[in-house]
Design a protein around this motif. Structure first.
Motif, mmCIF file in Angstrom:
data_model
loop_
_atom_site.group_PDB
_atom_site.id
_atom_site.type_symbol
_atom_site.label_atom_id
_atom_site.label_comp_id
_atom_site.label_asym_id
_atom_site.label_seq_id
_atom_site.Cartn_x
_atom_site.Cartn_y
_atom_site.Cartn_z
ATOM 1 N N PHE A 47 0.833 -1.197 0.000
ATOM 2 C CA PHE A 47 0.000 0.000 0.000
ATOM 3 C C PHE A 47 0.865 1.243 0.000
ATOM 4 N N LYS A 48 0.229 2.402 -0.199
ATOM 5 C CA LYS A 48 0.974 3.667 -0.215
ATOM 6 C C LYS A 48 1.296 4.170 1.180
ATOM 7 N N ASN A 49 0.430 3.838 2.151
ATOM 8 C CA ASN A 49 0.622 4.385 3.492
ATOM 9 C C ASN A 49 -0.129 3.532 4.525
ATOM 10 N N TYR A 50 -0.007 3.921 5.763
ATOM 11 C CA TYR A 50 -0.612 3.166 6.859
ATOM 12 C C TYR A 50 -2.138 3.201 6.792
ATOM 13 N N ILE A 102 -10.022 -20.283 -0.756
ATOM 14 C CA ILE A 102 -11.255 -19.486 -0.838
ATOM 15 C C ILE A 102 -10.992 -18.111 -0.235
ATOM 16 N N SER A 103 -10.401 -18.093 0.934
ATOM 17 C CA SER A 103 -10.089 -16.827 1.599
ATOM 18 C C SER A 103 -9.058 -16.025 0.817
ATOM 19 N N ALA A 104 -8.051 -16.681 0.290
ATOM 20 C CA ALA A 104 -7.023 -15.990 -0.503
ATOM 21 C C ALA A 104 -7.644 -15.291 -1.708
ATOM 22 N N ALA A 105 -8.522 -15.981 -2.412
ATOM 23 C CA ALA A 105 -9.176 -15.389 -3.596
ATOM 24 C C ALA A 105 -10.039 -14.191 -3.195
ATOM 25 N N LYS A 106 -10.701 -14.281 -2.066
ATOM 26 C CA LYS A 106 -11.542 -13.173 -1.607
ATOM 27 C C LYS A 106 -10.695 -11.968 -1.187
ATOM 28 N N LEU A 107 -9.565 -12.203 -0.528
ATOM 29 C CA LEU A 107 -8.676 -11.093 -0.175
ATOM 30 C C LEU A 107 -8.132 -10.420 -1.432
ATOM 31 N N ASP A 108 -7.779 -11.213 -2.442
ATOM 32 C CA ASP A 108 -7.308 -10.644 -3.707
ATOM 33 C C ASP A 108 -8.369 -9.745 -4.342
ATOM 34 N N ALA A 109 -9.617 -10.191 -4.318
ATOM 35 C CA ALA A 109 -10.718 -9.407 -4.917
ATOM 36 C C ALA A 109 -10.879 -8.071 -4.182
ATOM 37 N N ILE A 110 -10.787 -8.102 -2.876
ATOM 38 C CA ILE A 110 -10.894 -6.863 -2.088
ATOM 39 C C ILE A 110 -9.721 -5.943 -2.401
ATOM 40 N N TYR A 111 -8.536 -6.505 -2.499
ATOM 41 C CA TYR A 111 -7.331 -5.706 -2.812
ATOM 42 C C TYR A 111 -7.458 -5.053 -4.195
ATOM 43 N N ARG A 112 -7.913 -5.832 -5.179
ATOM 44 C CA ARG A 112 -8.086 -5.269 -6.538
ATOM 45 C C ARG A 112 -9.086 -4.133 -6.530
ATOM 46 N N GLN A 113 -10.169 -4.292 -5.793
ATOM 47 C CA GLN A 113 -11.192 -3.241 -5.714
ATOM 48 C C GLN A 113 -10.642 -2.001 -5.024
ATOM 49 N N ALA A 114 -9.841 -2.177 -3.997
ATOM 50 C CA ALA A 114 -9.257 -1.037 -3.273
ATOM 51 C C ALA A 114 -8.251 -0.285 -4.129
ATOM 52 N N ALA A 115 -7.601 -0.989 -5.046
ATOM 53 C CA ALA A 115 -6.578 -0.368 -5.892
ATOM 54 C C ALA A 115 -7.154 0.505 -7.006
#
Length: 116
Positions: A47-50, A102-115
């Motif tokens: 991420f860019k910051n805290y 399953i959890s890994a794929a869901k975390l990736d989806a959240i990360y992509r959306q946040a980016a």
């Protein structure tokens, strides 16, 4: 062959069944950037910051809780390392199950959306 899209559609469930080495390899191919390290499925999110790091952690909290599959998280200023394994497999000795992916794929989806 399993895909990230298929994993995202699933819900975590209690299991005592570990994946085989071949199944782990197949599942790792479905989740970009995740690796097997010391018996856990691991990825570092940057991420860019805290503030952005904590926003991600807060965003994944619901998914983690809803699927009742809690990773080890290491949170620093601009990184979050997520480590998944399943304690109930292999007679309670732990290992890797489909829940980890399953959890890994869901975390990736959240990360992509946040980016975005």
């Amino acid at each position: 062959m399993v895909t990230a899209a298929e994993l995202i559609q699933k819900r975590g469930r209690h299991t005592e069944t570990a994946l085989t080495e071949a199944e782990i390899t197949e599942h790792l191919a479905a989740v970009d950037g995740w690796a097997l390290q010391d018996g856990k499925v691991v990825k570092t999110f940057a991420f860019k910051n805290y503030y952005q790091t904590l926003a991600f952690v807060n965003a994944i909290a619901y998914v983690i809780h809803a699927d009742d599959h809690h990773p080890e998280l290491i949170i620093t200023y601009n990184r979050c390392v997520a480590k998944f394994d399943t304690h109930s497999v292999n007679g309670g000795r732990g290992g890797i199950s489909e829940n980890d992916f399953i959890s890994a794929a869901k975390l990736d989806a959240i990360y992509r959306q946040a980016a975005q």
